[in-house]
Design a protein around this motif. Sequence first.
Motif, short mmCIF file in Angstrom:
data_model
loop_
_atom_site.label_atom_id
_atom_site.label_comp_id
_atom_site.label_asym_id
_atom_site.label_seq_id
_atom_site.Cartn_x
_atom_site.Cartn_y
_atom_site.Cartn_z
N MET A 5 0.77 -1.19 0.16
CA MET A 5 0.70 0.25 -0.16
C MET A 5 1.08 1.44 0.11
O MET A 5 1.83 1.69 0.87
N GLN A 6 1.22 2.25 -0.90
CA GLN A 6 0.91 3.65 -0.85
C GLN A 6 1.26 4.38 0.04
O GLN A 6 0.00 4.14 0.77
N PRO A 7 2.27 4.92 0.74
CA PRO A 7 2.13 5.72 1.58
C PRO A 7 1.17 6.91 1.74
O PRO A 7 1.09 7.48 0.51
N THR A 8 0.31 7.69 2.43
CA THR A 8 -0.54 8.69 2.29
C THR A 8 0.31 9.87 1.76
O THR A 8 1.28 10.65 3.45
N LEU A 9 0.12 10.74 1.13
CA LEU A 9 0.86 11.88 1.53
C LEU A 9 0.35 12.84 2.36
O LEU A 9 -1.38 13.50 2.86
N LYS A 10 0.92 13.79 3.58
CA LYS A 10 0.92 14.56 4.23
C LYS A 10 0.68 15.42 4.32
O LYS A 10 0.23 16.88 5.15
N LEU A 11 2.39 15.93 3.94
CA LEU A 11 2.89 17.34 3.75
C LEU A 11 3.60 17.96 2.46
O LEU A 11 4.12 17.08 1.53
N ILE A 12 3.33 19.24 2.32
CA ILE A 12 3.85 19.53 0.51
C ILE A 12 4.95 20.64 1.59
O ILE A 12 4.16 21.62 1.92
N ALA A 13 5.69 20.68 1.50
CA ALA A 13 6.29 21.70 1.81
C ALA A 13 7.33 22.47 0.10
O ALA A 13 7.85 21.88 -0.55
N PHE A 14 7.21 23.53 0.42
CA PHE A 14 7.33 24.57 -0.79
C PHE A 14 8.86 25.53 -1.07
O PHE A 14 9.04 25.63 0.49
N ASP A 15 9.62 25.51 -1.53
CA ASP A 15 10.67 26.48 -1.62
C ASP A 15 9.72 27.61 -1.72
O ASP A 15 9.09 27.90 -2.20
N LEU A 16 10.91 29.47 -1.01
CA LEU A 16 10.08 30.63 -1.45
C LEU A 16 10.52 31.15 -1.73
O LEU A 16 9.76 31.42 -2.92
N PHE A 17 12.38 30.52 -3.08
CA PHE A 17 11.98 31.40 -4.20
C PHE A 17 12.04 31.21 -5.45
O PHE A 17 12.13 29.84 -5.59
N GLY A 18 10.96 31.06 -6.00
CA GLY A 18 10.39 30.50 -7.74
C GLY A 18 9.61 29.75 -7.19
O GLY A 18 9.11 29.34 -8.72
N VAL A 19 8.70 30.14 -6.15
CA VAL A 19 7.76 28.94 -6.11
C VAL A 19 7.05 30.15 -5.16
O VAL A 19 5.65 30.32 -6.13
N VAL A 20 6.70 30.28 -3.90
CA VAL A 20 5.98 30.91 -3.64
C VAL A 20 5.62 33.10 -3.49
O VAL A 20 5.31 33.23 -3.08
N ILE A 21 7.83 32.85 -3.75
CA ILE A 21 7.84 34.49 -4.30
C ILE A 21 8.29 34.12 -5.66
O ILE A 21 9.25 32.86 -6.05
N SER A 22 7.38 35.33 -6.32
CA SER A 22 7.96 34.72 -7.99
C SER A 22 8.73 34.48 -8.63
O SER A 22 9.37 33.84 -8.62
N ASP A 23 10.19 35.65 -7.42
CA ASP A 23 11.24 35.46 -8.73
C ASP A 23 12.16 34.59 -7.50
O ASP A 23 12.31 34.28 -6.66
N GLY A 24 13.10 33.40 -8.31
CA GLY A 24 13.71 32.39 -8.04
C GLY A 24 15.02 33.05 -8.01
O GLY A 24 16.49 32.19 -7.26
N HIS A 25 15.37 34.02 -8.57
CA HIS A 25 16.87 34.78 -8.40
C HIS A 25 17.15 35.44 -6.79
O HIS A 25 17.57 37.03 -7.59
N LEU A 26 17.24 35.56 -6.16
CA LEU A 26 17.21 35.60 -4.49
C LEU A 26 18.70 37.38 -4.68
O LEU A 26 18.48 38.73 -5.49
N VAL A 27 19.60 36.79 -5.45
CA VAL A 27 20.87 37.57 -6.07
C VAL A 27 20.64 38.85 -7.21
O VAL A 27 21.19 39.47 -6.94
N THR A 28 20.84 37.69 -8.34
CA THR A 28 20.82 37.96 -9.56
C THR A 28 19.86 39.52 -9.73
O THR A 28 20.09 40.09 -10.29
N HIS A 29 18.56 38.68 -9.60
CA HIS A 29 17.29 39.90 -9.92
C HIS A 29 16.74 41.31 -8.28
O HIS A 29 16.59 41.84 -8.99
N GLY A 30 17.31 40.93 -6.91
CA GLY A 30 17.09 41.30 -6.34
C GLY A 30 18.23 42.35 -5.85
O GLY A 30 18.12 43.52 -5.38
N LEU A 31 19.11 41.65 -5.06
CA LEU A 31 20.35 42.57 -4.74
C LEU A 31 21.11 43.06 -6.43
O LEU A 31 21.29 44.33 -5.49
N LEU A 32 21.85 42.49 -7.02
CA LEU A 32 22.57 43.06 -7.53
C LEU A 32 22.90 44.07 -8.71
O LEU A 32 23.41 45.09 -8.51
N PRO A 33 21.14 44.30 -8.47
CA PRO A 33 20.85 45.54 -9.00
C PRO A 33 21.20 47.04 -8.30
O PRO A 33 21.20 47.82 -9.05
#
Length: 184
Positions: A1-29
């Motif tokens: 029997m397959q285990p029942t999925l209970k938790l989905i963990a999201f990455d913040l950058f590029g998933v919860v927050i739209s831009d995944g390039h913290l340094v390149t797009h956020g800081l360097l400019p």
Amino acid sequence: MQPTLKLIAFDLFGVVISDGHLVTHGLLPLLPPTVTKAAVKPYYDAYTGGQISEAAFWEGIGLTLESPIRQQFLNFFELDADLAAVTYALSQRYRLGILSNLGAEWGDMLEARFAFSERFEPRIISGAVKCQKPEPAIYEVLIKASGVGGTHRLHRRSPRKSGGGQAFRHDHHPLPARSRRAPV
């Protein structure tokens, strides 16, 4: 029997927050053009891994903690436009968490701004737990904090960070250890 999925963990950058390039797009400019990603990356990695303080990060790239660039940088990021609908739908069947490589203080500042705790629990921020993805230790922290076994969770990675492959990855086995993660 397959285990029942209970938790989905999201990455913040590029998933919860739209831009995944913290340094390149956020800081360097915001920095002088003479400051390169290669110059910032060692301090970023040390800070997000909990090895140095936020003040040491800013000092390492030639600024201070009081610099207005700090707040401009953290204000750059916005929630993904589909986040509310996606998390609402998923929350009807699963617990939702965050698993992200980020400095502890930045995690606190983004929590204050976006109230992640209203929809995500646990929230594992690498700088706070002093280990980073893909290190197996951070997945163990997630498992322990969530109270679910490793076969009952899913980690939502950014398609950009996963080489454009599957957006969802079942992490009942931690990601392979490597010296460092993908570029920030």
